[in-house]
Design a protein around this motif. Structure first.
Motif, PDB file in Angstrom:
ATOM      1  N   SER A   2      -4.152   2.255  -3.582  1.00 35.11           N
ATOM      2  CA  SER A   2      -3.191   2.116  -2.479  1.00 35.11           C
ATOM      3  C   SER A   2      -3.848   2.483  -1.150  1.00 35.11           C
ATOM      4  N   ALA A  26      -3.916  -2.828  -8.581  1.00 33.39           N
ATOM      5  CA  ALA A  26      -2.924  -1.753  -8.454  1.00 33.39           C
ATOM      6  C   ALA A  26      -1.758  -1.981  -9.413  1.00 33.39           C
ATOM      7  N   MET A  53       2.677   1.562  -3.394  1.00 39.91           N
ATOM      8  CA  MET A  53       1.778   1.995  -4.462  1.00 39.91           C
ATOM      9  C   MET A  53       1.379   3.461  -4.280  1.00 39.91           C
ATOM     10  N   LEU A  54       1.255   3.917  -3.050  1.00 37.24           N
ATOM     11  CA  LEU A  54       0.937   5.325  -2.791  1.00 37.24           C
ATOM     12  C   LEU A  54       2.056   6.220  -3.334  1.00 37.24           C
ATOM     13  N   GLY A  85       0.809  -1.213   0.000  1.00 37.00           N
ATOM     14  CA  GLY A  85       0.000   0.000   0.000  1.00 37.00           C
ATOM     15  C   GLY A  85       0.842   1.262   0.000  1.00 37.00           C
ATOM     16  N   THR A 128      -4.135  -5.766  -4.902  1.00 37.41           N
ATOM     17  CA  THR A 128      -2.761  -5.617  -5.369  1.00 37.41           C
ATOM     18  C   THR A 128      -2.685  -5.866  -6.876  1.00 37.41           C
TER      19      THR A 128
END
Length: 185
Positions: free
Chosen positions: A143, A164, A107-108, A104, A161
């Motif tokens: 995310s 993402a 991805m952020l 997370g 996921t």
């Protein structure tokens, strides 16, 4: 005085972003096709994917350090990918516990980089920059969903996921094609 993210010469290495995008899409598809595979396999595959994507992005940054303004962001992103991938590879059992949070946050960071890249492409007059911006925003949203409820279940984290990764891969391919177009100008 405004500093631009890249110049036209930097776009000659568009293919590095393209290959990392394909890698992320392949990882996302694999996660969707085999969601019941073991969580350990996911962490190992994810680790290798991050390491190779980090190598591509680091190579892109170093290859363009004289032509790319703000190339340090790409370099740091690539090095973070290599570091996190190595961490995940070396500590798979601990990774199984903290993987949703790592994914997370990673991805952020990637989502904010995608938003920044799209805004810089707008400065070059790229007409499709809005699609890249929307893709970056979608990466940030995914995310936040992953970070917001990381222990909702193994299958859910695999699915979130996977989405993402797919969106991140699509962004990288779109970005690479825009860079390829700049190389022709």
């Amino acid at each position: 005085m405004k500093t631009k993210y890249l110049n036209h010469d930097a776009s000659q290495y568009w293919w590095l972003m393209f290959y990392s995008g394909i890698l992320f899409i392949a990882l996302g598809i694999w996660m969707l096709v085999a969601p019941v595979s073991s969580y350990l396999s996911l962490s190992l595959l994810f680790a290798f994917g991050m390491i190779f994507a980090g190598i591509f992005e680091t190579t892109f940054a170093i290859s363009n350090h004289k032509r790319l303004h703000g190339w340090g962001w790409n370099l740091s992103g690539g090095l973070i990918d290599i570091f996190l991938g190595s961490y995940l590879l070396n500590l798979p059992l601990l990774t199984m516990v903290v993987m949703p949070i790592i994914i997370g946050l990673w991805m952020l960071f990637r989502g904010f980089m995608a938003i920044s890249s799209s805004i810089e492409l707008r400065a070059y007059g790229v007409l499709d920059w809005v699609w890249l911006l929307l893709t970056g925003i979608l990466i940030v949203i995914l995310s936040v969903l992953i970070i917001g409820d990381p222990f909702f279940g193994d299958i859910n984290i695999v699915v979130w996921t996977a989405f993402a990764f797919l969106v991140s891969g699509i962004f990288r391919i779109l970005l690479s094609l825009q860079l390829k177009g700049l190389a022709r100008v």
